[in-house]
Scaffold this active site. Sequence first.
Site, PDB file in Angstrom:
ATOM      1  N   SER A   1      24.802  48.887  33.967  1.00  0.00           N
ATOM      2  CA  SER A   1      24.867  47.465  34.294  1.00  0.00           C
ATOM      3  C   SER A   1      23.473  46.988  34.697  1.00  0.00           C
ATOM      4  O   SER A   1      22.646  47.782  35.170  1.00  0.00           O
ATOM      5  CB  SER A   1      25.820  47.246  35.465  1.00  0.00           C
ATOM      6  OG  SER A   1      25.682  45.941  36.004  1.00  0.00           O
TER       7      SER A   1
ATOM      8  N   TYR B   1      28.361  49.380  44.137  1.00  0.00           N
ATOM      9  CA  TYR B   1      28.534  49.167  42.690  1.00  0.00           C
ATOM     10  C   TYR B   1      27.196  49.356  41.964  1.00  0.00           C
ATOM     11  O   TYR B   1      27.088  50.150  41.026  1.00  0.00           O
ATOM     12  CB  TYR B   1      29.111  47.783  42.392  1.00  0.00           C
ATOM     13  CG  TYR B   1      29.218  47.539  40.905  1.00  0.00           C
ATOM     14  CD1 TYR B   1      30.104  48.276  40.128  1.00  0.00           C
ATOM     15  CD2 TYR B   1      28.391  46.613  40.245  1.00  0.00           C
ATOM     16  CE1 TYR B   1      30.184  48.097  38.750  1.00  0.00           C
ATOM     17  CE2 TYR B   1      28.456  46.426  38.880  1.00  0.00           C
ATOM     18  CZ  TYR B   1      29.360  47.174  38.140  1.00  0.00           C
ATOM     19  OH  TYR B   1      29.424  47.010  36.768  1.00  0.00           O
TER      20      TYR B   1
HETATM   21  P1  NDP Z   1      37.703  45.420  32.770  1.00  0.00           P
HETATM   22  O1  NDP Z   1      38.202  45.350  34.166  1.00  0.00           O
HETATM   23  O2  NDP Z   1      38.167  44.407  31.795  1.00  0.00           O
HETATM   24  O3  NDP Z   1      37.980  46.880  32.175  1.00  0.00           O
HETATM   25  C1  NDP Z   1      37.785  48.030  32.963  1.00  0.00           C
HETATM   26  C2  NDP Z   1      38.463  49.204  32.287  1.00  0.00           C
HETATM   27  O4  NDP Z   1      38.234  50.375  33.102  1.00  0.00           O
HETATM   28  C3  NDP Z   1      39.967  49.026  32.178  1.00  0.00           C
HETATM   29  O5  NDP Z   1      40.384  49.413  30.889  1.00  0.00           O
HETATM   30  C4  NDP Z   1      40.526  49.964  33.223  1.00  0.00           C
HETATM   31  O6  NDP Z   1      41.735  50.529  32.761  1.00  0.00           O
HETATM   32  C5  NDP Z   1      39.457  51.049  33.261  1.00  0.00           C
HETATM   33  N1  NDP Z   1      39.481  51.816  34.503  1.00  0.00           N
HETATM   34  C6  NDP Z   1      39.205  51.389  35.761  1.00  0.00           C
HETATM   35  N2  NDP Z   1      39.403  52.393  36.643  1.00  0.00           N
HETATM   36  C7  NDP Z   1      39.821  53.470  35.908  1.00  0.00           C
HETATM   37  C8  NDP Z   1      40.187  54.790  36.246  1.00  0.00           C
HETATM   38  N3  NDP Z   1      40.201  55.235  37.511  1.00  0.00           N
HETATM   39  N4  NDP Z   1      40.558  55.640  35.252  1.00  0.00           N
HETATM   40  C9  NDP Z   1      40.557  55.209  33.961  1.00  0.00           C
HETATM   41  N5  NDP Z   1      40.230  53.973  33.587  1.00  0.00           N
HETATM   42  C10 NDP Z   1      39.865  53.105  34.555  1.00  0.00           C
HETATM   43  O7  NDP Z   1      36.107  45.379  32.900  1.00  0.00           O
HETATM   44  P2  NDP Z   1      34.938  45.489  31.793  1.00  0.00           P
HETATM   45  O8  NDP Z   1      35.467  45.708  30.438  1.00  0.00           O
HETATM   46  O9  NDP Z   1      34.033  44.353  32.030  1.00  0.00           O
HETATM   47  O10 NDP Z   1      34.185  46.781  32.332  1.00  0.00           O
HETATM   48  C11 NDP Z   1      33.982  47.947  31.568  1.00  0.00           C
HETATM   49  C12 NDP Z   1      32.743  48.653  32.090  1.00  0.00           C
HETATM   50  O11 NDP Z   1      31.615  47.809  31.929  1.00  0.00           O
HETATM   51  C13 NDP Z   1      32.773  49.015  33.573  1.00  0.00           C
HETATM   52  O12 NDP Z   1      32.172  50.274  33.729  1.00  0.00           O
HETATM   53  C14 NDP Z   1      31.929  47.924  34.225  1.00  0.00           C
HETATM   54  O13 NDP Z   1      31.337  48.353  35.421  1.00  0.00           O
HETATM   55  C15 NDP Z   1      30.898  47.697  33.146  1.00  0.00           C
HETATM   56  N6  NDP Z   1      30.210  46.411  33.179  1.00  0.00           N
HETATM   57  C16 NDP Z   1      30.873  45.218  33.175  1.00  0.00           C
HETATM   58  C17 NDP Z   1      30.181  44.020  33.175  1.00  0.00           C
HETATM   59  C18 NDP Z   1      30.852  42.692  33.213  1.00  0.00           C
HETATM   60  O14 NDP Z   1      30.197  41.699  33.617  1.00  0.00           O
HETATM   61  N7  NDP Z   1      32.113  42.567  32.783  1.00  0.00           N
HETATM   62  C19 NDP Z   1      28.725  43.999  33.112  1.00  0.00           C
HETATM   63  C20 NDP Z   1      28.115  45.314  33.151  1.00  0.00           C
HETATM   64  C21 NDP Z   1      28.836  46.460  33.146  1.00  0.00           C
HETATM   65  P3  NDP Z   1      43.043  50.821  33.659  1.00  0.00           P
HETATM   66  O15 NDP Z   1      43.021  49.840  34.800  1.00  0.00           O
HETATM   67  O16 NDP Z   1      44.177  50.632  32.702  1.00  0.00           O
HETATM   68  O17 NDP Z   1      42.865  52.231  34.077  1.00  0.00           O
HETATM   69  C1  8X3 Z   2      28.551  43.684  36.101  1.00  0.00           C
HETATM   70  C2  8X3 Z   2      27.503  42.634  35.974  1.00  0.00           C
HETATM   71  O1  8X3 Z   2      26.020  41.007  37.278  1.00  0.00           O
HETATM   72  O2  8X3 Z   2      28.246  41.473  38.182  1.00  0.00           O
HETATM   73  O3  8X3 Z   2      28.012  44.947  36.095  1.00  0.00           O
HETATM   74  O4  8X3 Z   2      26.511  43.119  38.323  1.00  0.00           O
HETATM   75  S1  8X3 Z   2      27.059  42.044  37.506  1.00  0.00           S
END
Ligand code: NDP
Ligand code: 8X3
Length: 256
Positions: free
Chosen positions: A141, A154
């Site tokens: 991120s 985070y």
């Molecule tokens: P979502 O919340 O839409 O998706 C997160 C996914 O992670 C879900 O499918 C959830 O599935 C899974 N997850 C969470 N905890 C667990 C666990 N303990 N075991 C298995 N699966 C898990 O968020 P995003 O798609 O945005 O996020 C995906 C990744 O991208 C993350 O690592 C996030 O930190 C990163 N990210 C996101 C950004 C954003 O702005 N959206 C920016 C930068 C990075 P379930 O709950 O079914 O287990």
């Molecule tokens: C998620 C993006 O800007 O909330 O990793 O940190 S931000």
Amino acid sequence: MSKQKVVFITGATSGFGRATARRFADAGWALVLSGRRYERLEALKQELQGKVPVHIAALDVRDAEAVSAMVAAVPEAFRPITTLVNNAGLALAPEPAQKVALEDWHTMIDTNVKGLVNVTHALLPQLLETGAGASIVNLGSVAGQWPYPGSHVYGASKAFVKQFSYNLRCDLISTGVRVTDLAPGMAETEFTLVRTRGDQGASEKLYRGTHPLSAEDIAEQIFYIATLPPHININRLEIMPSRQAWAPFAVDRDPA
Ligand code: NDP
Ligand code: 8X3
């Protein structure tokens, strides 16, 4: 005929993970999809299995034994994995560090750090078997590089993802297995809903009036990274929406 390519995605039930499953399916890759919400995995399988082979498994990445059992149970037809997308992750507690429950910090470390390590360790033998052209795409991120208020553990967990990705590269240099720290900025998924513990209003407010990245934007980048010629490794790819940038340093001042 060339061998079937297989992508293994954690957190395929939502956001980036689900969009990535769809992107790779469009290109004919077989899918191994995991996440905790099994009904969502089933729905995705129903949607995509007409196009490509799909294997699903409920998995909490925090449980190292469950990860290793799930990987051991992946059917032969889906081995060896070509690309691992270490996507499962979350942010919790956007308030300042001094107000956050220790349990929330632990959950982020257990998921974003230990979970990612659990899955990587379990799948490395298969990626090594694939060799040239194999990839690990780790979801870091911008928070792993740039500090901001409320990012506390985070952002620190994503800094781990960055350094772990770089360090893996050093050890895997002669194996053909590539590693990338993919570091998105603001993207509209369920991420903020999770971070605010289900506050739909807060989530909508964050994305309103601007143009965030979409899950599909990130899926496209993951597909690009994984399908580059085998001699190319993207070490780190940081992506923001055009309408996001840094802010000035904060300065604490005495009252006037
Ligand atoms: P979502 O919340 O839409 O998706 C997160 C996914 O992670 C879900 O499918 C959830 O599935 C899974 N997850 C969470 N905890 C667990 C666990 N303990 N075991 C298995 N699966 C898990 O968020 P995003 O798609 O945005 O996020 C995906 C990744 O991208 C993350 O690592 C996030 O930190 C990163 N990210 C996101 C950004 C954003 O702005 N959206 C920016 C930068 C990075 P379930 O709950 O079914 O287990
Ligand atoms: C998620 C993006 O800007 O909330 O990793 O940190 S931000």
